[in-house]
Each structure stands twice: as C-alpha cells, then as structure tokens.
Design a protein around this motif. Structure first.
Motif, PDB file in Angstrom:
ATOM      1  N   ALA A  26       0.764  -1.200   0.208  1.00 54.86           N
ATOM      2  CA  ALA A  26       0.192   0.175  -0.101  1.00 54.86           C
ATOM      3  C   ALA A  26       0.901   1.217  -0.128  1.00 54.86           C
ATOM      4  N   THR A  29       2.232   2.711  -3.295  1.00 55.13           N
ATOM      5  CA  THR A  29       1.341   3.161  -4.527  1.00 55.13           C
ATOM      6  C   THR A  29       2.035   4.037  -5.522  1.00 55.13           C
ATOM      7  N   ASP A  30       2.718   5.035  -5.043  1.00 56.29           N
ATOM      8  CA  ASP A  30       3.258   6.082  -5.784  1.00 56.29           C
ATOM      9  C   ASP A  30       4.175   5.566  -6.720  1.00 56.29           C
ATOM     10  N   SER A  33       3.282   3.852 -10.141  1.00 53.67           N
ATOM     11  CA  SER A  33       2.962   4.538 -11.498  1.00 53.67           C
ATOM     12  C   SER A  33       4.078   4.993 -12.454  1.00 53.67           C
ATOM     13  N   TYR A  58      -2.481  -7.842  -6.873  1.00 56.21           N
ATOM     14  CA  TYR A  58      -1.457  -7.026  -7.660  1.00 56.21           C
ATOM     15  C   TYR A  58      -0.889  -7.765  -8.773  1.00 56.21           C
TER      16      TYR A  58
END
Length: 312
Positions: A26, A29-30, A33, A58
């Motif tokens: 969690a 997350t960044d 991307s 995932y």
C-alpha cells in the motif's frame, strides 16, 4: 510510441507476514505509477494466504514461490537472478520508503558515482513513523549495509559471489560488502533516501527465536572473520567476540548464552571447509583501507537517543 525500458526492479521476500506485506505494498502506490519499475516478490513457502493475496490484488507483480521454505538468503539470490534492469531495490516485507520520489535520487547518485556498487539507505526502526525526517548526515562510503533497504547496481552484483545460503540468516550483507571491496566497488550510504523498517528492536529480546537469532548472528560474524580478515588478527578478534558475550550477558545472568556460544562454535567447526573454499582474505594493506571506512549505518533516529544493537 516506444515504451520506456524499466531501470529499477523492486524485490521483496516474504513468508507468513501477509499483514505486513499489505502495508508495504500500500505504501508503494506512488512507485506503481512509474513505467521504469518492475516488481518481483518471492513467497518463501507461506501458509497464510500471501500468494493468493498478491496474485489477486497485484496481478502486475511478478510472483515466484518456494513451495517449501528455503530461507531468506536463498530467496534473495533467486530474486536477484531474475533481475533484467540496471538496478535492483531490496525491501523487507515490513519496510517502506518514507522519502517521496526516491528513484531520481538513486539514479542521480549512481550516475555521478560510477564506482558505487550498492547504495545503503537511512533506516528508521520503529512501528510508528518518525516525528521528523530531516537529517544533517552526508553521503559517505561505508563498510557494509542493512538488508531491509538498499539498492544494487546489477553490474556490481554480477561481479561477485552470490549470498552464501549456508549462512541461513545474518551476515550475508557483510559477506557481499567484503566481496564488493575486493572487486573495487564501494558501498555508499545515501541518507537522502529514508526507509522505515516497521520493527520493534527492543521487543525482539523477548521473542521465542531470540537465542536462534543470537546463535546465527554470532556464527556469521565468526564465519566472516575466518573468510576475510587478515589471519594474524583472527585470534584476537575471535577471543574478543566471545569475551564480550560473557561480559555483556553471561556475567549478568543470561546463562542461556553459554549454550548459544557452544552451538555457534559447533556451526563454525562444521562449516570450516566452506570458510576456506569461499573466503577471500584481505591483505594487511586492504584491511587498513577497509578499517578506515565509516562503520555500517544500521539505525537512524531523529533524536539523540541511541539504539543498541543486541545481535552481537
């Protein structure tokens, strides 16, 4: 449009800690991307549903599994063998980046320091995040690194021997650091990148596996003595290691440490042939250079309070 070729692979080994893994992923997350990042997780024989959790939540993560537990070091070697990117970030399943956008910092450091084989991160040990994250520490070459948060230049990893799986737990980072030193690579401490290792160090003393951890820590230190340290220094350092266990623990009533010492010594004798086969002893001149490097940066705290490492 031509796709971006990934530069980083994030590697995580996990075993029966799905709760910790949920938090770690969690917190990633960044990073998800970024097109320049691959992800590989090794599930080391978990029985708590870790494999199904990763596969369902995932699906973009490459997931490998040891049907039966093979241990942390085996799993790390297996993960590193699968890396196809120039750099590989290793995180424990209970560790995550606090620093925002760490990848540009890592890339820039490797670009400007071509002799850097591995970057060690600043690590905060604690269940809660630190109150402040600022530091006055500077980049520096250090002796070794901590397993829960670091990044390999894969060219350097491929130039040295794999982690010794017969160590089982503890000591593999120091083994790799000696190997890097012998191959003219440096281990660099980069405090701009902060990682939180969500572990309670003091509480570990009461864990059921404390004696096992101490045994493995002691013996790995002894293994490294006989594998890498100049021979004339070995007797003194070996005797000092034993004396400190008596001084700090046995003489203060921790009589269980006597058994730990005996078992660690037995492990040393059993593995003696491997020590000489895989060792690459430093010359006196190399040892002089290595000894002048800054010590391994294990713990960071925002206050002046000091955490004592009870492994040795």
């Amino acid at each position: 449009m031509e796709s971006i070729k990934p530069s980083f692979t994030i590697l995580i080994t996990t075993k029966n800690r799905v709760h910790d893994l949920r938090i770690t992923l969690a917190k990633c997350t960044d990073l998800f991307s970024y097109d320049q990042v691959n992800y590989i997780i090794c599930d080391d024989g978990s029985t708590d549903g870790s494999h199904d959790f990763i596969a369902k939540q995932y699906p973009f993560i490459q997931l490998i599994q040891n049907k039966e537990s093979k241990g942390l070091i085996y799993s790390r070697n297996r993960l590193l063998d699968l890396v196809t990117t120039p750099f590989a970030i290793s995180l424990d399943d209970d560790a995550h980046f606090i620093t925002q956008k760490p990848l540009p910092i890592i890339s820039a450091y490797f670009d400007t320091n071509p002799a850097s084989g591995l970057l060690a991160f600043r690590i905060f040990w604690g269940l809660e995040a630190p109150i402040t994250t600022s530091t006055n520490e500077k980049d520096q070459v250090v002796q070794s690194f901590v397993g829960c948060g670091h990044v390999w230049r894969m060219e350097a990893w491929r130039s040295i021997a794999n982690y010794p799986e017969w160590f089982e737990f503890y000591g593999e980072e120091d083994f790799a650091s000696y190997e890097l030193f012998k191959n003219n690579w440096s281990v660099d401490y980069v405090p701009q990148v902060l990682v939180q290792h969500r572990a309670n160090v003091k509480a570990r003393r009461n864990d059921l596996d404390h004696n096992l951890r101490l045994r493995r820590s002691l013996r790995s230190g002894w293994y490294l003595l006989f594998m890498f340290i100049p021979l004339h220094l070995v007797p003194r350092k070996f005797s000092y290691s034993i004396w400190m266990q008596f001084k700090r623990k046995v003489f203060k009533g921790e009589l269980n440490v006597l058994l730990v010492l005996l078992l660690a010594f037995k492990d040393l004798i059993v593995n003696f042939p491997k020590l000489f086969k895989q060792g690459k002893r430093l010359s006196p001149k190399e040892w002089e250079v290595y000894s002048k490097l800054s010590p391994t940066k294990i713990y960071w705290q925002p206050s002046h309070e000091k955490i004592t490492d009870d492994k040795l």
